[in-house]
Design an enzyme around this catalytic site. Structure first.
Site, PDB file in Angstrom:
ATOM      1  N   GLU A   7       0.795  -1.126   0.068  1.00 58.08           N
ATOM      2  CA  GLU A   7       0.103  -0.083  -0.053  1.00 58.08           C
ATOM      3  C   GLU A   7       0.712   1.296  -0.097  1.00 58.08           C
ATOM      4  O   GLU A   7       1.632   1.452   0.807  1.00 58.08           O
ATOM      5  CB  GLU A   7      -0.950   0.079   1.025  1.00 58.08           C
ATOM      6  CG  GLU A   7      -1.635  -1.417   1.256  1.00 58.08           C
ATOM      7  CD  GLU A   7      -2.894  -1.294   0.161  1.00 58.08           C
ATOM      8  OE1 GLU A   7      -2.920  -0.342  -0.602  1.00 58.08           O
ATOM      9  OE2 GLU A   7      -3.549  -2.298   0.035  1.00 58.08           O
ATOM     10  N   CYS A  58      -6.584  -1.331   9.206  1.00 51.54           N
ATOM     11  CA  CYS A  58      -5.230  -1.356   8.444  1.00 51.54           C
ATOM     12  C   CYS A  58      -4.898   0.018   8.069  1.00 51.54           C
ATOM     13  O   CYS A  58      -3.678   0.443   8.330  1.00 51.54           O
ATOM     14  CB  CYS A  58      -5.363  -2.274   7.195  1.00 51.54           C
ATOM     15  SG  CYS A  58      -5.225  -4.175   7.752  1.00 51.54           S
ATOM     16  N   HIS A 116      -0.468  -5.823   2.942  1.00 48.57           N
ATOM     17  CA  HIS A 116      -1.571  -6.627   3.286  1.00 48.57           C
ATOM     18  C   HIS A 116      -1.179  -7.865   2.794  1.00 48.57           C
ATOM     19  O   HIS A 116      -0.804  -8.063   1.778  1.00 48.57           O
ATOM     20  CB  HIS A 116      -2.692  -6.170   2.366  1.00 48.57           C
ATOM     21  CG  HIS A 116      -3.785  -5.172   2.997  1.00 48.57           C
ATOM     22  ND1 HIS A 116      -4.102  -3.795   2.496  1.00 48.57           N
ATOM     23  CD2 HIS A 116      -4.240  -5.278   4.215  1.00 48.57           C
ATOM     24  CE1 HIS A 116      -4.829  -3.438   3.286  1.00 48.57           C
ATOM     25  NE2 HIS A 116      -4.945  -4.171   4.469  1.00 48.57           N
TER      26      HIS A 116
END
Length: 192
Positions: free
Chosen positions: A77, A139, A158
């Site tokens: 991410e 998250c 993730h």
């Protein structure tokens, strides 16, 4: 170096992200001292823990691991977003004003170029994807808080919930290699 993983939530009685963080502690990250922290799936506690990590440990870099339900790949991410956190945590709460940090920037990007890291791992058996949408749940909430408190020296990975990469013996070595690549990129940027 401070990897974190999340505690139990929904169908995950033992969160794969926490198991991965424990695996990283066992295998290590080269010369880096590794501190791991389990983060409850609670907005209030997550905010406190992330702020405390940066205040007391002041790591060179923090890596947050979260589980991507239904995914069979590792997702790197790039961006953490500050607002529109509408899904309730395990305690049944949403963050105040549905945001991470009152008055904080709407988006923060990691100092690490996640697209460049993901491209290094485009090979059979290493399914690593780049993303700019971390899902607006705990998250991403933890990621944004860490980017904010740590001057963007953080990453969110993730991990898959199914498939061959969901097994610790395949996932942990891949995570170890990914994080080392991130640390090398960080070191290169600091010496440039």
């Amino acid at each position: 170096m401070c990897p974190s993983g999340f505690g139990p939530f929904r169908q995950f009685l033992e969160n794969p992200s926490w198991k991965a963080a424990q695996g990283l502690k066992l295998v290590g990250l080269g010369e880096q001292i590794v501190y791991i922290k389990e983060v409850p799936v609670s907005y209030v506690k997550t905010q406190q823990i992330i702020a405390d990590i940066w205040k007391t440990l002041n790591p060179k870099f923090a890596v947050h691991l979260g589980v991507a339900r239904g995914s069979t790949v590792v997702i790197l991410e790039q961006t953490g977003k500050n607002s529109r956190y509408m899904d309730k945590d395990v305690c049944g709460f949403c963050p105040e004003n549905h945001c991470c940090v009152q008055g904080g920037p709407e988006k923060l990007d990691s100092v690490i170029n996640m697209r460049a890291v993901s491209k290094q791992f485009k090979q059979p058996g290493m399914d690593v994807l780049y993303s700019r949408d971390a899902g607006r749940y705990l998250c991403e909430f933890a990621y944004y808080c860490s980017l904010y408190h740590g001057q963007r020296k953080a990453a969110l990975i993730h991990v898959p919930s199914s498939g061959s990469l969901a097994s610790a013996d395949r996932l942990v070595p891949l995570l170890q290699t990914l994080i080392k690549a991130m640390l090398n990129q960080l070191k290169d940027s600091e010496t440039a």
